[in-house]
Design a protein around this motif. Structure first.
Motif, PDB file in Angstrom:
ATOM      1  N   LEU A  44       4.539  -1.555  -1.786  1.00 53.31           N
ATOM      2  CA  LEU A  44       5.616  -0.697  -1.285  1.00 53.31           C
ATOM      3  C   LEU A  44       6.924  -0.964  -2.007  1.00 53.31           C
ATOM      4  CD1 LEU A  44       4.999  -0.848   2.598  1.00 53.31           C
ATOM      5  CD2 LEU A  44       4.340   0.966   0.997  1.00 53.31           C
ATOM      6  N   LEU A  45       7.164  -2.231  -2.335  1.00 49.03           N
ATOM      7  CA  LEU A  45       8.403  -2.613  -3.004  1.00 49.03           C
ATOM      8  C   LEU A  45       8.514  -1.977  -4.384  1.00 49.03           C
ATOM      9  CD1 LEU A  45      10.972  -4.364  -2.895  1.00 49.03           C
ATOM     10  CD2 LEU A  45       9.625  -6.248  -3.843  1.00 49.03           C
ATOM     11  N   MET A  46       7.385  -1.885  -5.090  1.00 50.28           N
ATOM     12  CA  MET A  46       7.407  -1.365  -6.458  1.00 50.28           C
ATOM     13  C   MET A  46       7.881   0.083  -6.529  1.00 50.28           C
ATOM     14  SD  MET A  46       4.019  -2.840  -8.363  1.00 50.28           S
ATOM     15  CE  MET A  46       2.886  -2.054  -7.230  1.00 50.28           C
ATOM     16  N   PHE A  47       7.605   0.827  -5.469  1.00 52.64           N
ATOM     17  CA  PHE A  47       7.877   2.262  -5.534  1.00 52.64           C
ATOM     18  C   PHE A  47       9.195   2.667  -4.876  1.00 52.64           C
ATOM     19  CE2 PHE A  47       3.398   1.951  -6.435  1.00 52.64           C
ATOM     20  CZ  PHE A  47       3.207   2.907  -7.422  1.00 52.64           C
ATOM     21  N   ILE A  48       9.990   1.710  -4.445  1.00 57.68           N
ATOM     22  CA  ILE A  48      11.315   2.026  -3.888  1.00 57.68           C
ATOM     23  C   ILE A  48      12.203   2.745  -4.904  1.00 57.68           C
ATOM     24  CG2 ILE A  48      13.485   1.010  -3.081  1.00 57.68           C
ATOM     25  CD1 ILE A  48      11.852  -1.016  -1.520  1.00 57.68           C
ATOM     26  N   PRO A  49      12.305   2.251  -6.178  1.00 60.49           N
ATOM     27  CA  PRO A  49      13.135   2.983  -7.166  1.00 60.49           C
ATOM     28  C   PRO A  49      12.674   4.421  -7.378  1.00 60.49           C
ATOM     29  CG  PRO A  49      12.598   0.787  -7.968  1.00 60.49           C
ATOM     30  CD  PRO A  49      11.749   1.011  -6.751  1.00 60.49           C
ATOM     31  N   TYR A  86      -6.248   2.803  -1.533  1.00 64.56           N
ATOM     32  CA  TYR A  86      -6.157   4.234  -1.245  1.00 64.56           C
ATOM     33  C   TYR A  86      -5.137   4.512  -0.148  1.00 64.56           C
ATOM     34  CZ  TYR A  86     -10.191   5.439  -4.147  1.00 64.56           C
ATOM     35  OH  TYR A  86     -11.025   5.655  -5.211  1.00 64.56           O
ATOM     36  N   LEU A  87      -5.107   3.634   0.857  1.00 69.14           N
ATOM     37  CA  LEU A  87      -4.187   3.833   1.970  1.00 69.14           C
ATOM     38  C   LEU A  87      -2.732   3.681   1.529  1.00 69.14           C
ATOM     39  CD1 LEU A  87      -4.787   4.612   4.850  1.00 69.14           C
ATOM     40  CD2 LEU A  87      -4.562   2.204   5.522  1.00 69.14           C
ATOM     41  N   GLU A  88      -2.472   2.692   0.659  1.00 69.05           N
ATOM     42  CA  GLU A  88      -1.115   2.501   0.136  1.00 69.05           C
ATOM     43  C   GLU A  88      -0.701   3.679  -0.758  1.00 69.05           C
ATOM     44  OE1 GLU A  88      -0.483  -2.330  -0.182  1.00 69.05           O
ATOM     45  OE2 GLU A  88      -1.768  -1.316  -1.661  1.00 69.05           O
ATOM     46  N   SER A  89      -1.633   4.131  -1.596  1.00 65.49           N
ATOM     47  CA  SER A  89      -1.343   5.284  -2.471  1.00 65.49           C
ATOM     48  C   SER A  89      -1.065   6.534  -1.651  1.00 65.49           C
ATOM     49  CB  SER A  89      -2.519   5.531  -3.423  1.00 65.49           C
ATOM     50  OG  SER A  89      -2.693   4.436  -4.298  1.00 65.49           O
ATOM     51  N   LEU A  90      -1.863   6.706  -0.575  1.00 69.42           N
ATOM     52  CA  LEU A  90      -1.637   7.843   0.304  1.00 69.42           C
ATOM     53  C   LEU A  90      -0.271   7.758   0.973  1.00 69.42           C
ATOM     54  CD1 LEU A  90      -2.745  10.366   1.760  1.00 69.42           C
ATOM     55  CD2 LEU A  90      -3.655   8.827   3.526  1.00 69.42           C
ATOM     56  N   THR A  91       0.107   6.560   1.392  1.00 77.10           N
ATOM     57  CA  THR A  91       1.426   6.349   2.016  1.00 77.10           C
ATOM     58  C   THR A  91       2.544   6.738   1.069  1.00 77.10           C
ATOM     59  OG1 THR A  91       0.589   4.539   3.376  1.00 77.10           O
ATOM     60  CG2 THR A  91       2.966   4.608   2.989  1.00 77.10           C
ATOM     61  N   ILE A  92       2.453   6.259  -0.164  1.00 74.49           N
ATOM     62  CA  ILE A  92       3.490   6.539  -1.170  1.00 74.49           C
ATOM     63  C   ILE A  92       3.593   8.048  -1.414  1.00 74.49           C
ATOM     64  CG2 ILE A  92       4.129   6.233  -3.597  1.00 74.49           C
ATOM     65  CD1 ILE A  92       2.642   3.453  -3.346  1.00 74.49           C
ATOM     66  N   CYS A  93       2.462   8.721  -1.526  1.00 73.87           N
ATOM     67  CA  CYS A  93       2.472  10.154  -1.837  1.00 73.87           C
ATOM     68  C   CYS A  93       2.992  10.996  -0.676  1.00 73.87           C
ATOM     69  CB  CYS A  93       1.064  10.602  -2.228  1.00 73.87           C
ATOM     70  SG  CYS A  93       0.527   9.919  -3.818  1.00 73.87           S
ATOM     71  N   VAL A  94       2.568  10.680   0.545  1.00 77.05           N
ATOM     72  CA  VAL A  94       3.062  11.418   1.708  1.00 77.05           C
ATOM     73  C   VAL A  94       4.569  11.221   1.855  1.00 77.05           C
ATOM     74  CG1 VAL A  94       2.992  11.567   4.230  1.00 77.05           C
ATOM     75  CG2 VAL A  94       0.861  11.349   2.928  1.00 77.05           C
ATOM     76  N   ALA A 135       5.378   4.736   6.061  1.00 75.99           N
ATOM     77  CA  ALA A 135       4.516   3.582   5.771  1.00 75.99           C
ATOM     78  C   ALA A 135       4.094   2.883   7.069  1.00 75.99           C
ATOM     79  CB  ALA A 135       5.248   2.607   4.847  1.00 75.99           C
ATOM     80  N   LYS A 136       5.004   2.774   7.986  1.00 74.76           N
ATOM     81  CA  LYS A 136       4.705   2.103   9.269  1.00 74.76           C
ATOM     82  C   LYS A 136       3.660   2.906  10.057  1.00 74.76           C
ATOM     83  CE  LYS A 136       6.934   0.106  13.316  1.00 74.76           C
ATOM     84  NZ  LYS A 136       8.249  -0.154  14.018  1.00 74.76           N
ATOM     85  N   MET A 137       3.767   4.230  10.005  1.00 71.56           N
ATOM     86  CA  MET A 137       2.822   5.061  10.750  1.00 71.56           C
ATOM     87  C   MET A 137       1.426   5.026  10.125  1.00 71.56           C
ATOM     88  SD  MET A 137       4.999   8.431  11.947  1.00 71.56           S
ATOM     89  CE  MET A 137       5.523   8.880  10.285  1.00 71.56           C
ATOM     90  N   ILE A 138       1.354   5.021   8.791  1.00 73.60           N
ATOM     91  CA  ILE A 138       0.044   5.072   8.134  1.00 73.60           C
ATOM     92  C   ILE A 138      -0.601   3.703   8.035  1.00 73.60           C
ATOM     93  CG2 ILE A 138      -1.137   5.606   5.953  1.00 73.60           C
ATOM     94  CD1 ILE A 138       0.838   7.875   5.529  1.00 73.60           C
ATOM     95  N   LEU A 139       0.191   2.711   7.649  1.00 71.81           N
ATOM     96  CA  LEU A 139      -0.350   1.366   7.431  1.00 71.81           C
ATOM     97  C   LEU A 139      -0.402   0.513   8.699  1.00 71.81           C
ATOM     98  CD1 LEU A 139       1.426   0.606   4.016  1.00 71.81           C
ATOM     99  CD2 LEU A 139      -0.931   1.361   4.380  1.00 71.81           C
ATOM    100  N   GLN A 140       0.239   0.995   9.745  1.00 73.97           N
ATOM    101  CA  GLN A 140       0.185   0.322  11.049  1.00 73.97           C
ATOM    102  C   GLN A 140       0.638  -1.124  10.999  1.00 73.97           C
ATOM    103  OE1 GLN A 140      -0.839   1.909  14.067  1.00 73.97           O
ATOM    104  NE2 GLN A 140      -0.623   3.697  12.719  1.00 73.97           N
ATOM    105  N   PHE A 141       1.822  -1.389  10.374  1.00 67.32           N
ATOM    106  CA  PHE A 141       2.326  -2.765  10.379  1.00 67.32           C
ATOM    107  C   PHE A 141       3.331  -2.970  11.495  1.00 67.32           C
ATOM    108  CE2 PHE A 141       4.600  -0.474   6.939  1.00 67.32           C
ATOM    109  CZ  PHE A 141       5.881  -0.475   7.460  1.00 67.32           C
TER     110      PHE A 141
END
Length: 457
Positions: A323-328, A392-400, A451-457
């Protein structure tokens, strides 16, 4: 060689500047005059902008007032201000006497108040003096502050033959005759004539019989931006200015409108870049700092806000470091989309092409953002999963999150300028740092919320 051809071919070179400087230092007046006489006054002004103050003043005092008066109005404002301070009251009066009333008033308005009156008193032409004094009473951002008193005016009761005799004398005082304005005995604007209308009409015809009564005009208190829009819309080279009683006061020509449009474009560009006042590159550090610092502070607080949001999700980033990598990417995309949307809206507001309800425009931007978001997200999905090896879940989070942020940025970039414009605020302030900063903060918040909704952290 014609003057027009010389203007096209003119290029300011170091060799030319060095030659002018050398002739000034040598005091070789005859050679200097011989060199400069080949150039248009606008070209000479460009040359003087590159000289130091003493050299520029030397050239101004060397050339005749008919030439230097035109040079003065073309000089960079900062240089002109310094040159005027170096000239005596009488010398300034001699210069402005050669100018049209609007240009003369503009130059006098740049002087300190105590010098303004002194210069006006030195003007020998009483009619010119009265015209300049009148123009100085109008707000500089109004039609009255932009108009010139010089025009060709005829009365509706005159015959064509009598009219032709009289306008020859009037035309001597007017640089360009765009139209002949027709008034009644109360000096109220009736209509206009072109020179062609007069030439083809029979001598015994009354002006009232050939006048075109459907004439565009503006009120003396009209804002200059509105005047510019009217002249651009109807493709006018000049427009008459009247008071509340429709008394003809003066005219505004296209060259003045071009200057207004240039100044407005520069102002909007600076606002879009986060500069709050009109400044030049050679202004003092203090003036430049005052113009730039406010928006930089807004950006700073926006950055602090974004950092606070990231800090609030620090535990999630330990668990999902991708998640950190895609903030910029999220921040840059949100900022770019917002600036694009706001820039188009601001341009449309300026050109009066933004119409219809806000809701319909926002709906259009929603679908546009959706299409762009899907296209970008598809590319990011492939890169994030196969290059950065995210799940896949992280990629989906980033794209949504990316699609959502793009839509949000487009809506904010569209809504804010329209909202400001409807409340009489310059919409240009919405572009640049304001939109970028707000979208950065909202973008990061939405990113982690999704991210919180999809990854459930």
């Amino acid at each position: 060689m014609s003057e027009e051809k010389e203007n096209i071919q003119f290029q300011l070179t170091d060799e030319l500047i060095d030659k002018v400087e050398l002739l000034v230092e040598q005091g070789n007046d005859s050679e200097l005059q011989k060199l400069l006489v080949e150039f248009h006054y606008a070209d000479i002004a460009e040359i003087l902008d590159e000289l130091n103050l003493d050299q520029a003043v030397y050239v101004i005092k060397l050339l005749d007032s008919e030439t230097t008066s035109d040079i003065l109005k073309e000089l960079d404002e900062g240089i002109r201000e310094k040159v005027l301070r170096s000239l005596s009251i009488k010398e300034i009066a001699e210069e402005v006497e050669e100018l049209d009333s609007d240009d003369a008033a503009d130059i006098i308005a740049e002087l300190p108040e105590e010098r303004q009156q002194a210069v006006i008193e030195q003007i020998e032409d009483e009619e010119h003096k009265a015209e300049i004094t009148e123009l100085l009473t109008y707000d500089e951002d109004s039609a009255g502050g932009l108009m010139a008193k010089e025009l060709v005016k005829v009365y509706e009761t005159w015959t064509v033959a009598g009219c032709m005799r009289r306008i020859r004398g009037q035309a001597e005082e007017v640089t360009r005759v765009h139209s002949v304005y027709v008034v009644n005995k109360e000096e109220k604007l009736i209509g206009r004539l072109s020179l062609k209308d007069l030439i083809v009409a029979k001598n015994e015809k009354k002006i009232a019989d050939i006048v075109k009564v459907n004439v565009d005009y503006v009120n003396v208190n009209e804002n200059v931006e509105e005047v510019a829009k009217i002249m651009a819309k109807y493709d006018l080279e000049a427009i008459p200015v009247v008071d509340e009683n429709k008394t003809l006061l003066g005219r505004i020509t296209i060259d003045d409108i071009v200057d207004v449009m240039k100044e407005e474009a520069e102002k909007d560009y600076q606002l879009a870049a986060g500069i709050t006042s009109d400044v030049e590159a050679d202004d003092s550090i203090l003036e430049l700092t005052k113009a730039r610092l406010p928006w930089l502070l807004i950006g700073m607080f926006g950055g602090i806000g974004a950092a606070s949001i990231i800090n609030g999700f620090s535990d999630a980033m330990l668990k999902f470091p991708a998640l950190l990598m895609f903030i910029p990417l999220i921040q840059a995309t949100a900022g770019n989309v917002g600036v694009q949307s706001s820039a188009i809206v601001v341009q449309g507001l300026t050109n009066n092409t933004v119409d219809g309800k806000i809701l319909s425009r926002l709906l259009k931007e929603f679908f546009l953002g959706l299409v762009n978001g899907l296209a970008i997200a598809a590319i990011v999905l492939v890169i994030s999963h196969f290059v950065f090896e995210t799940s896949y879940l992280e990629s989906l989070t980033i794209c949504v999150a990316l699609i959502t942020v793009i839509i949000m940025a487009a809506l904010i970039g569209t809504f804010v300028p329209i909202f400001l414009d409807k409340r009489g605020i310059d919409a240009a302030v919405a572009t640049g740092p304001f939109i970028t900063t707000s979208n950065d903060v909202f973008g990061i918040f939405i990113y982690f919320l999704i991210a919180k909704m999809i990854l459930q952290f």
